[in-house]
Enzyme design. Structure first.
Site, PDB file in Angstrom:
ATOM      1  CG  HIS A  20     -10.348 -14.738  15.072  1.00 53.61           C
ATOM      2  ND1 HIS A  20     -11.661 -15.080  15.260  1.00 53.61           N
ATOM      3  CD2 HIS A  20      -9.678 -15.223  16.142  1.00 53.61           C
ATOM      4  CE1 HIS A  20     -11.796 -15.741  16.405  1.00 53.61           C
ATOM      5  NE2 HIS A  20     -10.606 -15.845  16.964  1.00 53.61           N
ATOM      6  CE  LYS A  44     -13.252 -23.821  23.110  1.00 52.06           C
ATOM      7  NZ  LYS A  44     -12.000 -23.121  22.825  1.00 52.06           N
ATOM      8  NE  ARG A  93      -8.958 -12.127  22.957  1.00 47.26           N
ATOM      9  CZ  ARG A  93      -9.670 -13.238  22.890  1.00 47.26           C
ATOM     10  NH1 ARG A  93     -10.899 -13.190  22.436  1.00 47.26           N
ATOM     11  NH2 ARG A  93      -9.179 -14.385  23.285  1.00 47.26           N
ATOM     12  CB  SER A 131     -15.706 -16.860  18.729  1.00 52.93           C
ATOM     13  OG  SER A 131     -14.615 -16.669  17.882  1.00 52.93           O
TER      14      SER A 131
HETATM   15  P1  ADP Z   1      -9.265 -20.152  21.595  1.00 51.02           P
HETATM   16  O1  ADP Z   1     -10.237 -21.172  21.157  1.00 51.02           O
HETATM   17  O2  ADP Z   1      -7.910 -20.682  21.961  1.00 51.02           O
HETATM   18  O3  ADP Z   1      -9.797 -19.146  22.577  1.00 51.02           O
HETATM   19  P2  ADP Z   1      -9.836 -18.498  19.367  1.00 51.02           P
HETATM   20  O4  ADP Z   1     -10.253 -19.327  18.254  1.00 51.02           O
HETATM   21  O5  ADP Z   1     -10.900 -17.696  20.055  1.00 51.02           O
HETATM   22  O6  ADP Z   1      -8.918 -19.319  20.333  1.00 51.02           O
HETATM   23  O7  ADP Z   1      -8.727 -17.472  18.887  1.00 51.02           O
HETATM   24  C1  ADP Z   1      -7.544 -17.898  18.297  1.00 51.02           C
HETATM   25  C2  ADP Z   1      -6.480 -16.883  18.596  1.00 51.02           C
HETATM   26  O8  ADP Z   1      -6.934 -15.599  18.190  1.00 51.02           O
HETATM   27  C3  ADP Z   1      -6.093 -16.756  20.061  1.00 51.02           C
HETATM   28  O9  ADP Z   1      -4.714 -16.482  20.139  1.00 51.02           O
HETATM   29  C4  ADP Z   1      -6.868 -15.561  20.527  1.00 51.02           C
HETATM   30  O10 ADP Z   1      -6.213 -14.908  21.604  1.00 51.02           O
HETATM   31  C5  ADP Z   1      -6.839 -14.708  19.282  1.00 51.02           C
HETATM   32  N1  ADP Z   1      -7.944 -13.774  19.241  1.00 51.02           N
HETATM   33  C6  ADP Z   1      -9.266 -14.021  19.373  1.00 51.02           C
HETATM   34  N2  ADP Z   1      -9.984 -12.884  19.294  1.00 51.02           N
HETATM   35  C7  ADP Z   1      -9.082 -11.875  19.108  1.00 51.02           C
HETATM   36  C8  ADP Z   1      -9.173 -10.447  18.993  1.00 51.02           C
HETATM   37  N3  ADP Z   1     -10.338  -9.816  19.078  1.00 51.02           N
HETATM   38  N4  ADP Z   1      -8.026  -9.763  18.806  1.00 51.02           N
HETATM   39  C9  ADP Z   1      -6.849 -10.402  18.756  1.00 51.02           C
HETATM   40  N5  ADP Z   1      -6.673 -11.726  18.885  1.00 51.02           N
HETATM   41  C10 ADP Z   1      -7.782 -12.452  19.070  1.00 51.02           C
END
Ligand code: ADP
Length: 168
Positions: A20, A44, A93, A131
């Site tokens: 992130h 969630k 990703r 996460s």
């Molecule tokens: P969600 O709850 O929609 O899965 P997240 O909070 O996990 O979203 O992530 C928010 C955004 O960050 C999403 O667009 C997700 O694809 C992106 N993201 C999460 N982890 C990574 C990573 N390791 N590299 C790049 N983008 C990421």
């Protein structure tokens, strides 16, 4: 007069990971202001409260002066209108992210045609990082300290004390 352009990077950030942070850094280099916005989704089940997630994100992004951290509930497009932004940042990703992200982007375009979703591709070393994976690996005693910022690692240890024989 030059118009300042701001973008919103929304997500669960439960908790924020180095993946992130990478996306926030790339976005911060492109826009005048980036709002990292923690989604409050009562459906969630989250490991950390919105306040905790915001605190961890603020700490992790404090090196980026044009990034601020906020939260929202309800429709993302309403939050963008409130922020007077027309740009949603999302990270990609792998191909597996694409279908969900594509759907989300089309849905948001249907709701607010003036808003654009921009995708930033991650770096290879973060392509496996989420996460969810961090929480799962941590709880089974795996080393996650290279996947998250130090403040998140500390809070994971406080939240999920591990048995003595497992040291992450
Ligand atoms: P969600 O709850 O929609 O899965 P997240 O909070 O996990 O979203 O992530 C928010 C955004 O960050 C999403 O667009 C997700 O694809 C992106 N993201 C999460 N982890 C990574 C990573 N390791 N590299 C790049 N983008 C990421």
């Amino acid at each position: 007069m030059k118009r300042s352009i701001n973008a919103v990077y929304p997500g669960s950030f439960d908790p924020i990971t180095n993946g992130h942070i990478y996306i926030a850094e790339r976005a911060a280099a492109l826009f005048d202001e980036v709002v990292v916005s923690v989604l409050l989704n009562p459906q969630k089940k989250a490991a950390f409260s919105v306040e905790e997630r915001k605190a961890m994100a603020r700490e992790a992004l404090s090196h980026l002066p044009n990034v601020k951290v906020d939260s929202f509930s309800g429709l993302l497009v309403d939050f963008l209108r409130q922020e007077q932004s027309r740009i949603i940042i999302r990270g990609l990703r792998a191909l597996s992210d694409f279908e969900y992200e594509f759907q989300l982007a089309l849905m948001n375009r249907q709701l607010a045609p003036e808003i654009e979703t921009l995708f930033i591709v991650t770096e290879a070393r973060y392509s496996y990082l989420s996460s969810h994976a961090v929480k799962e690996i941590y709880q089974f005693g795996g080393a996650v300290h290279e996947m998250v910022p130090p403040g998140v690692f500390r809070r994971l240890r406080e939240r999920f004390p591990l048995p003595r024989n497992i040291l992450p």
